[in-house]
Design a protein around this motif. Structure first.
Motif, PDB file in Angstrom:
ATOM      1  N   ALA A  88       0.831  -1.210   0.000  1.00  0.00           N
ATOM      2  CA  ALA A  88       0.000   0.000   0.000  1.00  0.00           C
ATOM      3  C   ALA A  88       0.864   1.258   0.000  1.00  0.00           C
ATOM      4  N   THR A  89       1.934   1.275   0.794  1.00  0.00           N
ATOM      5  CA  THR A  89       2.801   2.456   0.841  1.00  0.00           C
ATOM      6  C   THR A  89       3.563   2.635  -0.474  1.00  0.00           C
ATOM      7  N   GLU A  90       3.968   1.538  -1.087  1.00  0.00           N
ATOM      8  CA  GLU A  90       4.667   1.660  -2.375  1.00  0.00           C
ATOM      9  C   GLU A  90       3.725   2.185  -3.454  1.00  0.00           C
ATOM     10  N   THR A  91       2.483   1.721  -3.447  1.00  0.00           N
ATOM     11  CA  THR A  91       1.509   2.231  -4.411  1.00  0.00           C
ATOM     12  C   THR A  91       1.269   3.710  -4.201  1.00  0.00           C
ATOM     13  N   LEU A  92       1.192   4.138  -2.943  1.00  0.00           N
ATOM     14  CA  LEU A  92       1.042   5.561  -2.639  1.00  0.00           C
ATOM     15  C   LEU A  92       2.230   6.357  -3.179  1.00  0.00           C
ATOM     16  N   GLU A  93       3.434   5.862  -2.963  1.00  0.00           N
ATOM     17  CA  GLU A  93       4.621   6.541  -3.484  1.00  0.00           C
ATOM     18  C   GLU A  93       4.560   6.685  -4.997  1.00  0.00           C
ATOM     19  N   GLY A 205       2.689   1.173 -16.909  1.00  0.00           N
ATOM     20  CA  GLY A 205       3.287   0.997 -15.590  1.00  0.00           C
ATOM     21  C   GLY A 205       2.435   1.607 -14.494  1.00  0.00           C
ATOM     22  N   TYR A 206       1.813   2.731 -14.805  1.00  0.00           N
ATOM     23  CA  TYR A 206       0.903   3.374 -13.853  1.00  0.00           C
ATOM     24  C   TYR A 206      -0.288   2.454 -13.560  1.00  0.00           C
ATOM     25  N   LEU A 207      -0.868   1.895 -14.601  1.00  0.00           N
ATOM     26  CA  LEU A 207      -1.991   0.977 -14.409  1.00  0.00           C
ATOM     27  C   LEU A 207      -1.574  -0.245 -13.602  1.00  0.00           C
ATOM     28  N   ASN A 208      -0.378  -0.744 -13.870  1.00  0.00           N
ATOM     29  CA  ASN A 208       0.096  -1.952 -13.206  1.00  0.00           C
ATOM     30  C   ASN A 208       0.385  -1.745 -11.727  1.00  0.00           C
ATOM     31  N   LYS A 209       0.944  -0.583 -11.383  1.00  0.00           N
ATOM     32  CA  LYS A 209       1.528  -0.441 -10.049  1.00  0.00           C
ATOM     33  C   LYS A 209       1.084   0.768  -9.235  1.00  0.00           C
ATOM     34  N   ALA A 210       0.360   1.713  -9.840  1.00  0.00           N
ATOM     35  CA  ALA A 210       0.110   2.960  -9.114  1.00  0.00           C
ATOM     36  C   ALA A 210      -1.352   3.375  -9.043  1.00  0.00           C
ATOM     37  N   VAL A 211      -2.255   2.609  -9.618  1.00  0.00           N
ATOM     38  CA  VAL A 211      -3.671   2.970  -9.580  1.00  0.00           C
ATOM     39  C   VAL A 211      -4.316   2.334  -8.343  1.00  0.00           C
ATOM     40  N   PRO A 212      -4.801   3.132  -7.412  1.00  0.00           N
ATOM     41  CA  PRO A 212      -5.362   2.578  -6.176  1.00  0.00           C
ATOM     42  C   PRO A 212      -6.836   2.211  -6.312  1.00  0.00           C
ATOM     43  N   VAL A 213      -7.127   1.303  -7.227  1.00  0.00           N
ATOM     44  CA  VAL A 213      -8.498   0.839  -7.411  1.00  0.00           C
ATOM     45  C   VAL A 213      -8.454  -0.573  -7.982  1.00  0.00           C
TER      46      VAL A 213
END
Length: 331
Positions: A88-93, A205-213
């Motif tokens: 969760a913290t890595e996704t937030l970063e 990469g954003y879809l894979n690792k950074a979208v919080p949904v």
């Protein structure tokens, strides 16, 4: 459930270490509570403890300067990662880093912006008014409505970001997720050439690792044969988990076996006219305008030696990615 006017349209605080945290937790009804408990491993104790840990992480982070710390914002990441704190913290970063590096994609989420408003009016992308039987929010795309001579890739990314930020805080979306239906029948190579290959890679990469949904399903209808090679290449950039959630249909009748047709715009077999869906969407954006513009003030320092800088700038595509893509087969 939450009172939308008071919880989803207010302006959040961006102080990373406020004197008092905003506890705007939304109680779940029994339907979504079951999902949260069984699928996301959420309990009152786990939620309370995880929120405290997320807030401590943000307060002590040397590169995060301004960031929301309210309950509903942090629950985006905790629920999406099933309360595994490190994930969760890595996704937030990553969520904050890509906004710092590509602000043109994620800032100025203003429905009063003439170009963004014009794109919304075309019906290129909008949420549908009703959720499906599994409680999921459905997003509809009609690619052919996008004029590549009038709009740029940044307009496309911003309207996606606008819809995301409109819904990311809603507990029903955090628990049940999104289903996205793409009408690709009007897609041309001009649409696919709007973004560079590296920009597509960064967005993947954003879809894979950074979208919080939780993206539950992607449905493509009427993909033109001439574009399949490029579509498959893009698909290969997604994680295997997301690729398994992609369905390609030859016709709308095939889609109806997977998605309730009554949910779709009237022009595509459903009940609500597209113009009404668009108008409802724009009204929601107007109500949330001040809240959405707050994201322009979010701040994270991303140094050139960080992994996020390397991933989100001019890094090369992985070797062999174009030649080894998994083919998208018709469902």
């Amino acid at each position: 459930m939450c009172v939308e006017d008071s919880r989803f349209y207010s302006v959040p605080c961006l102080d990373k270490s406020p004197s008092k945290y905003e506890d705007n937790y939304c109680e779940l009804n029994d339907f979504y509570k079951k999902i949260a408990t069984e699928e996301l491993r959420e309990t009152d104790e786990v939620r309370t403890q995880s929120l405290e840990q997320m807030r401590e992480f943000i307060a002590k982070h040397p590169h995060i300067k301004k960031c929301r710390t309210d309950t509903q914002f942090l629950l985006r990441f905790l629920r999406q990662k099933k309360y595994i704190l490190n994930n969760a913290t890595e996704t937030l970063e990553r969520f904050l880093a890509i906004r710092a590096l590509h602000s043109e994609w994620f800032c100025k989420l203003d429905i009063e912006d003439p170009e963004l408003s014009a794109l919304a009016d075309t019906g290129y992308l909008f949420p549908l008014p009703e959720r499906d039987a599994q409680g999921r929010t459905v997003i509809f795309n009609e690619t052919g409505q996008l004029d590549p001579t009038k709009f740029k890739a940044t307009h496309v990314t911003r309207i996606h970001a606008l819809i995301n930020e409109l819904f990311f805080d809603r507990p029903e979306v955090q628990c049940a997720g999104f289903v996205v239906v793409y009408d690709l029948s009007g897609m041309t190579m001009s649409h696919l050439s709007m973004a560079t290959l590296n920009e597509i890679r960064v967005m993947a990469g954003y879809l894979n690792k950074a979208v919080p949904v939780r993206y539950r399903e992607f449905h493509f209808v009427g993909t033109p044969g001439a574009t399949m090679t490029v579509v498959n290449m893009v698909l290969n950039m997604l994680s295997e988990k997301l690729r398994q959630r992609v369905f390609c249909h030859r016709s709308w009748d095939e889609l109806y076996t997977k998605v309730d047709k009554n949910l779709l715009p009237k022009e595509f077999g459903g009940k609500t006219p597209k113009a009404e869906c668009i108008e409802q969407f724009k009204q929601q954006c107007s109500k949330a305008r001040a809240r959405l513009l707050t994201y322009d003030e979010t701040e994270m320092e991303v140094t050139k030696d960080s992994k996020y800088w390397q991933e989100s700038t001019d890094a090369e595509l992985e070797s062999g990615a174009i030649g080894s893509f998994r083919k998208l087969t018709v469902d």
